[in-house]
Scaffold this motif. Sequence first.
Motif, PDB file in Angstrom:
ATOM      1  N   ASP B  72      45.711  92.567 -15.181  1.00  0.00           N
ATOM      2  CA  ASP B  72      46.001  91.159 -14.848  1.00  0.00           C
ATOM      3  C   ASP B  72      45.447  90.928 -13.450  1.00  0.00           C
ATOM      4  N   LEU B  73      45.089  89.669 -13.168  1.00  0.00           N
ATOM      5  CA  LEU B  73      44.520  89.396 -11.843  1.00  0.00           C
ATOM      6  C   LEU B  73      45.612  89.120 -10.815  1.00  0.00           C
ATOM      7  N   LYS B  74      46.556  88.280 -11.229  1.00  0.00           N
ATOM      8  CA  LYS B  74      47.567  87.875 -10.266  1.00  0.00           C
ATOM      9  C   LYS B  74      48.683  88.899 -10.272  1.00  0.00           C
ATOM     10  N   THR B 102      44.115  87.859 -18.426  1.00  0.00           N
ATOM     11  CA  THR B 102      44.785  87.001 -17.445  1.00  0.00           C
ATOM     12  C   THR B 102      44.975  85.598 -17.979  1.00  0.00           C
ATOM     13  N   SER B 103      45.841  84.838 -17.331  1.00  0.00           N
ATOM     14  CA  SER B 103      46.047  83.428 -17.724  1.00  0.00           C
ATOM     15  C   SER B 103      44.945  82.556 -17.137  1.00  0.00           C
ATOM     16  N   SER B 104      44.308  83.059 -16.050  1.00  0.00           N
ATOM     17  CA  SER B 104      43.345  82.221 -15.326  1.00  0.00           C
ATOM     18  C   SER B 104      42.021  82.101 -16.050  1.00  0.00           C
ATOM     19  N   LYS B 105      41.513  80.903 -16.033  1.00  0.00           N
ATOM     20  CA  LYS B 105      40.166  80.705 -16.558  1.00  0.00           C
ATOM     21  C   LYS B 105      39.286  80.167 -15.426  1.00  0.00           C
ATOM     22  N   GLU B 106      39.714  80.469 -14.194  1.00  0.00           N
ATOM     23  CA  GLU B 106      38.989  79.989 -13.021  1.00  0.00           C
ATOM     24  C   GLU B 106      37.583  80.567 -12.991  1.00  0.00           C
ATOM     25  N   ASP B 109      37.154  83.320 -10.480  1.00  0.00           N
ATOM     26  CA  ASP B 109      37.719  84.595 -10.907  1.00  0.00           C
ATOM     27  C   ASP B 109      36.771  85.316 -11.844  1.00  0.00           C
ATOM     28  N   GLN B 123      41.026  85.426 -21.492  1.00  0.00           N
ATOM     29  CA  GLN B 123      42.150  84.597 -21.070  1.00  0.00           C
ATOM     30  C   GLN B 123      43.239  84.726 -22.133  1.00  0.00           C
ATOM     31  N   LYS B 124      44.440  84.966 -21.621  1.00  0.00           N
ATOM     32  CA  LYS B 124      45.552  85.069 -22.567  1.00  0.00           C
ATOM     33  C   LYS B 124      45.805  83.686 -23.148  1.00  0.00           C
ATOM     34  N   PRO B 125      45.687  83.517 -24.441  1.00  0.00           N
ATOM     35  CA  PRO B 125      45.945  82.212 -25.027  1.00  0.00           C
ATOM     36  C   PRO B 125      47.451  81.944 -25.069  1.00  0.00           C
TER      37      PRO B 125
END
Lengths: 837, 154
Positions: B72-74, B102-106, B109, B123-125
Amino acid sequence: MQLINKQGLLWLHPNYRNAMRSTAVILLLLAFVQLLAWLIPASPNAQGIPNYLPLHTLLETVSIMVSMMVFAVGWNSRSDNLSGNIVLLAGVFFAVGVLDFLHTVSYGGMPDFISPNDPQKHLNFWLSARFFAAVVLLLVAIRPWKPLGSRASRYIIFASLISVTALINWVVIYHQAWLPDTFIAGQGLTAFKKSAEYLIIVFNIVTAIILWHKMREPQTFNVVLLFGAVCILAMSELFFTLYTTMTGSYNVLGHVYKAIAYLFIYRAIVVETIDEPYNKLVLAQRNLATALRASNTGLWDWDLHTNVVLYSPEWKAQLGYLPDELPDQFSTWESLLHPDDLAPAKERIQSFLSSSQQHYENEFRMRHRNGSYRWIMARGEKEYDADGKATRLIGSHIDITERKEKEAETLRLSRAYQLLSRVNEAIVRTHDRDELFSTICRAAVESGLFRMAWMAALNGTEVKQIAHAGFDEGYLDKLHIRLDDERTGHGPTATVLRHGIHAVCQDIENDPSMLPWRDEALKRGYRSTGQFPIREAGAVVGAINTYAGEINFFTPDIVQLMLEMTADVSFALDVFDEKKRREQAEGEFMQLNLELESRVQERTHQLEQANQELEAFSYSVSHDLRAPLRSIDGFSQILSKKYHDQLDNTGKDYLERVRRASQRMGHLIDDLLRLAQVTRGSLKREQVDLSKIAGKVAEELRKTNPGRIVQFTFQQGLSVHADPGLLRIVIDNLLGNAWKYSEKKAAAEIEIGVRDINGERAFFVRDNGDGFNMDYAHKLFGAFQRLHGANEFEGTGIGLATVQRIIHRHHGKVWAEAKEGEGATFFFTLPQRERET
Amino acid sequence: MRGRMSEGNKIILLVEDNPDDEELTRLAFAESQVANELVVVRDGQEALDYLFAAGKYLDRDVCEQPQLLLLDLKLPKVDGLEVLRGIRADARTKFLPVVILTSSKEESDLVESYTLGVNSYIQKPVDFTQFIDAVRQLGLYWLVLNEAPHTSKK
């Protein structure tokens, strides 16, 4: 020839007519007497006058005296241009006088003179004297009336005449036998004697004719009297041809006539050598005096031995004194010299005296009785004694004050013009007030006009010195001028600063306004001072103070030029002010720009910060909001799957609702993130085929619900200049909406095309779906605004807001037209580059 | 398939601070029939300690590296990107397959992750069904299909 051509033989030059007239009267009178004497028969008494000897002696003595007087006057007359003829006459009359004396002493009845006296002896003396006189008179008449060749000539002439006289004397006394007979006792005069007398008469007549002829032109000698004398001599000789006895009346008359003739000659000589020169001298003196007075020339005559200097009345009058008021001493001159000129003037005189120079010339100032000084130009010459030593110095004084003043004034004016031109030059070149003021002060001194100059400015009531130049020597430190000060507040500088009118003090020594500074000023050689106001925008802001080394320096012309200069400076100050104001305005403008720039920077910074915050927000939204959703969705799904049997239908329905809600929220978050993303990031425009994108989107839509019957109509080749990613989002949303809202139509139609609206290419997406009420059109593009209930159509209400933001980022417009139940058309424009058509 | 995927009983290291996500991931692996041992660490530091046998993993054999790292990133303490940097910098873990989950789609990132040498980015859907699908494909690819070099193990 010329004589005849003129008005007859008797014509005379007008100069001689009056004199000739009176002489002619005398001649006629004498001629008349002679005629009478000849016509009236001689009385017996007349033939032998008793005691004739004393009478003869008397008459001859008179004649001899006149002859000697002629000699004395003629011989001693002094004149550079004395005619040689005068010398001749003088010499011959000395000889005639001597011969007449011998004639007298040889006369019968007189004691024997060396040899025995007899009539022949005294007649020989007589005849020789007469001949002598007649010949010389003829010579005088013929000879041009001009000086002798040399000074020695007069002595040669005199010696010759004396020698001839001595020879005659010797012959007559010792060798009378050599001479022809002139008188025979009893018979009377011989023919020789008579012939000789006639010859003399002829000589005289010829002489008279020549003189008459000369009277036709103006002559330099008294020709009239000579003419009269010769005529009378001729008459006198005529008597001597007539008498028969030695003692007759003719003899008496002959002697009388001869004396008269000699008096004529004497008169001629006197007039020629005494009267004329004297009159000329008097006239010349009078002319000289007039000239000296007229030219205001004083004369001085300095005896170097006695140191006595004779000063002429004019010399003294030049300095305001009467002739008897100044002692005739050398010290008088010294005492009146200007103190500054005393040493150099004395030095000049001394060096002149000790030099071999002949001419002296100098200029200096002398004090007039009224206290002023006059400029004098002195000239002089040395006089020498026999040893060649200078004994006297004689010369003149001319008052050249006026000329000097004019010269000085001319010099002053030229300097003033120089100052003016330098100041004007500085005005053009300088743009700084202080520098300009310094330049003015410097130029005022360097031009030679002033000893010192300073610039005054007001600081409240205190007078400041903002610039100065020249010979100051601490003077400025002692000024201490304050407008409100009783002592210094009424001087010229304060007055000028207060009233703005220039002030001039022509004589510091005697001007009460300069009293507080007088001694200090005089100590530094300031004699007059002028203050001139300098204005700025009409108000007096300063004054230039000038100090000159002489009194009465500020002539109207100088004042005028100074005022012109200060006017120029005032003008320059106004220009400076204008410039300064402009520069200030420019500065303010620049400042404003800078502020604006920093404000923009600040805003940009704030924006960046906001963007960062937004980024952080998006990040946390995507991360932190999605995580719980995932949990909700995930666990409710597991719950409904794994624990399916333990839940009743209502429970299963609730779990389903939980899942749907969580999934919608997921979409909402995704849309929000997209909306945020389209605002950020750079716009990468390129040529994009809109039709192609629309095709792809339509295809994807079809896949979501392959069962639907939808008629897509796409205009092909719609090329736009836009960011492909963002354009894709626009088409996604618009086509998605069209797809969504036409869901209920059995035969849905969706069209994409382009239309020209007000000269602009407007793309449109049209559907024949539900449409909407145009009353709410303004709410269409706001975020979270939905015109339909959630149960009617799915949607987050963010799609159109995203579309609008993207179109706006492309500087385009987006709007919609619709009718409820009849479909909607969304228009958007994308400003194109020119090559796109 | 199951047998193959479990072969060697290779460890999957999951770096995840959220217990919900840990559980969902376990469920998803279970659903996808991935039977590898799942070791979970709670933050970036712990992940590094584990990998390099430090801290409380001091006794661990460094040579036994996990087959796959789900990152995970965060993360608390040391974030995911730092962990990735550390892994790629060390010869022992250089080739370790790392999948960012991760949740981020930045975009940033994504770029950063790939720059640092990540192998996959997922990205975790929100939708669990999709999540299970994603995990299954992940397992299939990285645990079965992919051949990793063996340098790190020797």
